[in-house]
Design a protein around this motif. Structure first.
Motif, PDB file in Angstrom:
ATOM      1  N   ASN A 123     103.902  22.160 -54.398  1.00  0.00           N
ATOM      2  CA  ASN A 123     102.507  21.728 -54.524  1.00  0.00           C
ATOM      3  C   ASN A 123     101.962  21.292 -53.179  1.00  0.00           C
ATOM      4  O   ASN A 123     102.687  20.734 -52.353  1.00  0.00           O
ATOM      5  N   ARG A 182      98.910  18.754 -51.668  1.00  0.00           N
ATOM      6  CA  ARG A 182      98.120  17.603 -52.122  1.00  0.00           C
ATOM      7  C   ARG A 182      97.047  17.275 -51.084  1.00  0.00           C
ATOM      8  O   ARG A 182      97.267  17.413 -49.889  1.00  0.00           O
ATOM      9  N   LEU A 208      96.022  18.097 -56.654  1.00  0.00           N
ATOM     10  CA  LEU A 208      97.099  18.981 -56.216  1.00  0.00           C
ATOM     11  C   LEU A 208      96.891  20.384 -56.760  1.00  0.00           C
ATOM     12  O   LEU A 208      96.234  20.585 -57.785  1.00  0.00           O
ATOM     13  N   ALA A 209      97.449  21.333 -56.044  1.00  0.00           N
ATOM     14  CA  ALA A 209      97.469  22.729 -56.478  1.00  0.00           C
ATOM     15  C   ALA A 209      98.792  23.309 -56.028  1.00  0.00           C
ATOM     16  O   ALA A 209      99.289  22.970 -54.945  1.00  0.00           O
ATOM     17  N   GLY A 210      99.380  24.161 -56.862  1.00  0.00           N
ATOM     18  CA  GLY A 210     100.674  24.716 -56.496  1.00  0.00           C
ATOM     19  C   GLY A 210     101.118  25.810 -57.430  1.00  0.00           C
ATOM     20  O   GLY A 210     100.307  26.473 -58.084  1.00  0.00           O
ATOM     21  N   TYR A 211     102.432  25.948 -57.518  1.00  0.00           N
ATOM     22  CA  TYR A 211     103.050  27.028 -58.267  1.00  0.00           C
ATOM     23  C   TYR A 211     104.321  26.493 -58.928  1.00  0.00           C
ATOM     24  O   TYR A 211     105.063  25.719 -58.317  1.00  0.00           O
ATOM     25  N   GLN A 258      99.380  17.330 -64.732  1.00  0.00           N
ATOM     26  CA  GLN A 258      99.460  18.696 -64.240  1.00  0.00           C
ATOM     27  C   GLN A 258      99.171  19.669 -65.375  1.00  0.00           C
ATOM     28  O   GLN A 258      99.554  19.426 -66.518  1.00  0.00           O
ATOM     29  N   THR A 279      99.322  23.981 -66.124  1.00  0.00           N
ATOM     30  CA  THR A 279      99.547  25.356 -65.701  1.00  0.00           C
ATOM     31  C   THR A 279      98.375  26.189 -66.203  1.00  0.00           C
ATOM     32  O   THR A 279      97.931  26.024 -67.337  1.00  0.00           O
TER      33      THR A 279
END
Length: 108
Positions: A39, A41, A55-58, A90, A92
């Protein structure tokens, strides 16, 4: 219920803003098929001891069919120079999986 480990670092960008990254691994207590993630942040320092962030991520896990982008937000509060508490939401994006994460951290 799950148990996990997060390793990351934040960088100050001015007096009140920070950016950071974190690597995440979490699993159920039997430790089969962990969720792996990364992620980015960005956030604001609300006080000397409290940060709010987006946050953004995978995230990826085969057993629960996650191979997806993650977005969320959280708050982190320093209890001392070394210890912290965190609360994160979080989601998805493709799987519509919602997670609420509570953490206790230690800085090295």
């Amino acid at each position: 219920e799950t148990v996990g480990l997060v390793v990351g670092h934040d960088f100050d960008v001015g007096e009140k803003v920070f950016v950071g990254f974190e690597g995440v691994i979490d699993s159920n207590f039997s430790l089969d098929d962990p969720v792996l993630g990364v992620n980015a942040r960005i956030g604001a320092k609300l006080s000397e001891n409290t940060k709010f962030f987006a946050l953004a991520g995978y995230a990826h896990a085969t057993g629960i069919d996650i191979d997806d982008a993650v977005v969320g937000a959280g708050i982190q509060h320093n209890l001392s120079e070394k210890a912290l508490l965190s609360l994160q939401y979080q989601r998805t994006l493709d799987n519509d999986l919602n997670r609420l994460l509570v953490g206790v951290g230690y800085r090295f």
